[in-house]
Structure formats: structure tokens, C-alpha cells
Write a protein that holds these residues in place. Structure first.
Motif, short mmCIF file in Angstrom:
data_model
loop_
_atom_site.label_atom_id
_atom_site.label_comp_id
_atom_site.label_asym_id
_atom_site.label_seq_id
_atom_site.Cartn_x
_atom_site.Cartn_y
_atom_site.Cartn_z
N CYS A 139 -9.43 -28.94 -9.61
CA CYS A 139 -8.19 -28.41 -9.08
C CYS A 139 -8.14 -26.89 -9.26
O CYS A 139 -7.88 -26.14 -8.31
CB CYS A 139 -7.00 -29.06 -9.78
N ARG B 23 -8.04 -23.95 -6.46
CA ARG B 23 -6.87 -23.06 -6.46
C ARG B 23 -7.29 -21.61 -6.37
O ARG B 23 -6.56 -20.77 -5.85
CB ARG B 23 -6.03 -23.27 -7.71
N ALA C 217 -9.45 -19.00 1.53
CA ALA C 217 -9.59 -19.65 2.85
C ALA C 217 -9.95 -18.57 3.86
O ALA C 217 -9.09 -18.00 4.52
CB ALA C 217 -8.30 -20.35 3.23
N GLU D 32 -10.32 -21.04 9.20
CA GLU D 32 -9.51 -22.26 9.32
C GLU D 32 -10.19 -23.48 8.73
O GLU D 32 -9.56 -24.30 8.05
CB GLU D 32 -9.17 -22.50 10.79
N GLY E 124 -10.07 -23.31 5.00
CA GLY E 124 -8.70 -23.57 4.57
C GLY E 124 -8.39 -25.05 4.56
O GLY E 124 -7.77 -25.56 3.62
N ALA E 125 -8.86 -25.76 5.57
CA ALA E 125 -8.66 -27.21 5.63
C ALA E 125 -9.41 -27.91 4.50
O ALA E 125 -8.88 -28.83 3.88
CB ALA E 125 -9.11 -27.75 6.98
N ASN F 1 -7.50 -27.24 1.25
CA ASN F 1 -6.26 -28.03 1.20
C ASN F 1 -6.55 -29.50 0.90
O ASN F 1 -5.81 -30.14 0.14
CB ASN F 1 -5.46 -27.88 2.49
N LYS F 2 -7.61 -30.03 1.48
CA LYS F 2 -8.00 -31.42 1.21
C LYS F 2 -8.35 -31.60 -0.27
O LYS F 2 -7.94 -32.56 -0.91
CB LYS F 2 -9.18 -31.81 2.09
N LEU G 254 -7.35 -29.67 -2.77
CA LEU G 254 -6.13 -29.48 -3.57
C LEU G 254 -5.31 -30.76 -3.60
O LEU G 254 -4.79 -31.14 -4.66
CB LEU G 254 -5.30 -28.32 -3.02
N ASP G 255 -5.23 -31.44 -2.46
CA ASP G 255 -4.51 -32.73 -2.43
C ASP G 255 -5.21 -33.75 -3.33
O ASP G 255 -4.55 -34.52 -4.03
CB ASP G 255 -4.43 -33.27 -1.00
N LYS H 28 -2.78 -32.92 -6.82
CA LYS H 28 -1.57 -33.71 -6.61
C LYS H 28 -1.32 -34.62 -7.81
O LYS H 28 -2.18 -35.40 -8.20
CB LYS H 28 -1.69 -34.54 -5.33
N GLU I 141 1.16 -27.46 -9.27
CA GLU I 141 1.42 -28.01 -7.93
C GLU I 141 2.33 -27.10 -7.15
O GLU I 141 3.18 -26.46 -7.64
CB GLU I 141 2.04 -29.40 -8.03
#
Length: 99
Positions: free
Chosen positions: A41, A45, A49, A52, A55-56, A59-60, A62-63, A67, A99
Motif C-alpha cells: 500500500c 501511495r 501516475a 493514464e 494511473g489505473a 488505483n487498482k 491502492l484498492d 482499502k 485511506e
């Protein structure tokens, strides 16, 4: 964002402060799993990014790894509040809110 210490750094810091050798391998399984996920994580963090697609991907990750980490850390701190001391120190060294 501030990056939290890695497991290896935590272990070295605890060992230096205590004057003993501390092994993360001796941590309870739930703590080891949490610290490994938290390390991932914190890694993502700190990632940039730069496009694009990246960045995706970030984000994946990070989730996947971040989370629920705030609640999980709180729960582990409560569970291990009375020891073992190396586990208490490792958990205390982490940011409470990511988070």
C-alpha cells in the motif's frame, strides 16, 4: 504523501532500540500479512501516475492493498496492545490513516 517504514526497517529499528535481534518472521500471522499488504500500500501511495494506464494500475493496487487498512490497523493495535512488545512497536510506527 509520507511513506511509512517498511517491515525490514521496522525490524532493524526495533532491534537497534532494544539491543536485541528481532525477526519479523516471529510476528503472528495476521500481523505479518497486514505488514506485507501495508508495505505494498505504502509503495503504491508513493508512485506517480505518469500516464493514464499507470494511473489505473496504481488505483487498482491502492484498492487491493490500502482499502480497509485503517480499520485493520486499529483492530490489530487493540488485539496486541499488551504485547508482544516488538509487534506493538511495529504497529505503532505506522500511520493510522492512509485511506
Amino acid at each position: 504523501m509520507r511513506r511509512a517504514a517498511t517491515i525490514g526497517f521496522l525490524v532493524m529499528a526495533m532491534a537497534a532500540g532494544a539491543g536485541t535481534t528481532v525477526s519479523a518472521a516471529e510476528f503472528p500471522a495476521d500481523v505479518k500479512t497486514f505488514l506485507a499488504n501495508r508495505e505494498q500500500c505504502d509503495h503504491f501511495r508513493g508512485e506517480e501516475a505518469y500516464d493514464e494506464a499507470r494511473g489505473a494500475e496504481i488505483n487498482k493496487a491502492l484498492d487491493k492493498y490500502c482499502k480497509g487498512t485503517d480499520a485493520a490497523l486499529k483492530k490489530l493495535k487493540a488485539k496486541y496492545r499488551k504485547g508482544p512488545p516488538d509487534v506493538v512497536k511495529a504497529l505503532a510506527a505506522l500511520e493510522d490513516t492512509v485511506e
